[in-house]
Design an enzyme around this catalytic site. Structure first.
Site, PDB file in Angstrom:
ATOM      1  N   LYS A  21      12.077 -71.406   6.636  1.00  0.00           N
ATOM      2  CA  LYS A  21      12.199 -70.011   7.014  1.00  0.00           C
ATOM      3  C   LYS A  21      12.944 -69.888   8.553  1.00  0.00           C
ATOM      4  O   LYS A  21      13.455 -69.029   8.669  1.00  0.00           O
ATOM      5  CB  LYS A  21      11.028 -69.225   7.025  1.00  0.00           C
TER       6      LYS A  21
ATOM      7  N   LYS B 193      13.869 -70.140  -9.384  1.00  0.00           N
ATOM      8  CA  LYS B 193      12.845 -69.202  -9.627  1.00  0.00           C
ATOM      9  C   LYS B 193      12.959 -67.665  -9.576  1.00  0.00           C
ATOM     10  O   LYS B 193      13.728 -67.420  -8.787  1.00  0.00           O
ATOM     11  CB  LYS B 193      11.522 -69.720  -9.051  1.00  0.00           C
TER      12      LYS B 193
ATOM     13  N   LYS C 277      12.212 -62.243  -4.994  1.00  0.00           N
ATOM     14  CA  LYS C 277      12.729 -61.190  -4.462  1.00  0.00           C
ATOM     15  C   LYS C 277      13.831 -61.746  -3.457  1.00  0.00           C
ATOM     16  O   LYS C 277      14.891 -60.844  -3.220  1.00  0.00           O
ATOM     17  CB  LYS C 277      11.891 -60.263  -3.743  1.00  0.00           C
TER      18      LYS C 277
END
Ligand code: TRP
Length: 337
Positions: free
Chosen positions: A112, A199, A202
């Site tokens: 991240k 996968k 969102k």
């Protein structure tokens, strides 16, 4: 009777619930309620660790609560993290028992905080992002959880929680915290129907997830346009897209249809459209049931919110007891309340 084991898990309020979330986590949570004492949290403090919108945060938090109840989570097991500020206080204390080096080595932090990755932080990397797993340790240990049902991607965070618990116990000279274990359950790994090599999620964009509470027409359209031919069909193996459709059918517990269509696949007579129709029907049925419940909940919004405030207040009592013990053991002062 033996005391039931304590299960705890949490989920971030990041908007729509998709079938990857539902089959991969939430459905399992619903099932665990039969066998364990469960506590499930919507963790809004965690959702602030990446750039976010304050207005949407509160909206998403309530929406997720309503969605979780609609899918079968018992409201009395649910809490909202920021209604239990003791999580943040315990996080501070745990910061002093957590290794800075270990935090910087967390895969999720590295992902991240790296520019150009899918979940780009837009250049601002908050200290909260680094500290995220310590808050997670507080979520878990504040309820003395025995089992934490999470996916493999959270194993590192669980390890950190055990390290913190252990270091705390050593420091205060008492085996105060139980070391929480990961509860691995075989859960389906749902892939994006638009790109079955990744996968369902969102963060990759709208076409990469199917909203559980979405429009029926859209669900059908997304399944109808699911990628089935991923170029690996010459190898004689089932393509990732077809595998994913079968996986969805199984996840939706349509085992007869699954067996039948699998037989056809093996004979080479399977029509993809038949498989797609079966999957679309399965998802739509689940979705319709949940949407009906959601509608009912929506007509009692105020009541449901009050119920969750009450359940949070009730769950908070456990958190307060732990925090009292922890402050006592670590040489801090306790406020009388
Ligand atoms: N980090 C978890 C996730 O991304 C969410 C989470 C926060 C969590 N606190 C937790 C999961 C405590 C289990 C227990 O999925």
């Amino acid at each position: 009777m033996e005391k039931k084991k304590q299960v705890l898990s949490c989920i971030q309020p990041t908007g729509d619930m998709h079938f990857g979330n539902y089959f991969g986590a939430v459905k399992n949570w619903v099932d665990l309620q039969q066998k364990y004492d469960c506590i499930y949290g919507v963790v809004d403090y965690h959702a602030m660790t990446m750039p976010y919108s304050p207005k949407k945060l509160r909206e998403n938090t309530w929406a997720l609560i309503f969605n979780l109840i609609a899918t079968g989570i018992k409201p009395e097991f649910l809490f909202i993290q920021s209604l239990i500020p003791e999580h943040a206080e315990l996080c501070w204390i745990f910061n002093c028992f957590a290794s800075y080096g270990q935090l910087t080595r967390m895969t999720q932090f590295k992902d991240k905080s790296t520019h150009g990755n899918e979940q780009d932080s837009g250049g601002f990397i908050s200290a909260g992002l680094l500290d995220y797993p310590v808050l997670q340790a507080a979520d878990i240990l504040i309820y003395q959880a025995d089992y934490v049902p999470v996916g493999k991607d959270q194993e590192q965070h669980l390890e950190l929680s055990r390290n913190i618990a252990q270091r705390f116990n050593n420091q205060v000279g008492k085996e105060y915290f139980v070391l929480p274990e990961t509860l691995f359950t075989e859960v389906p790994k749902v892939k994006s129907t638009a790109d079955p090599s990744r996968k369902m999620s969102k963060s990759a964009g709208e076409k990469h997830y199917i909203n559980v509470f979405g429009d029926e027409a859209r669900i059908r359209k997304q399944i109808r346009s699911a990628v089935t031919d991923t170029g690996d069909s010459t190898s004689g193996e089932m393509s990732a897209g077809i595998q994913n459709l079968f996986e969805l059918l199984k996840a939706g517990e349509q085992l007869d249809a699954y067996d039948q269509l699998m037989k056809e696949y093996e004979n080479g007579t399977l029509k993809y459209v038949a498989l797609k129709d079966a999957v679309a029907d399965t998802l739509v049925n689940i979705s319709n049931e949940f949407k009906a419940r959601r509608k009912e909940l929506d007509s009692n919004k105020k009541e449901v919110k009050n119920q969750i405030k009450a359940s949070s207040a009730n769950i908070r009592k456990k958190a307060q007891q732990t925090l009292r013990d922890v402050k006592e053991l670590s040489g801090l002062m306790n406020v009388k309340f």
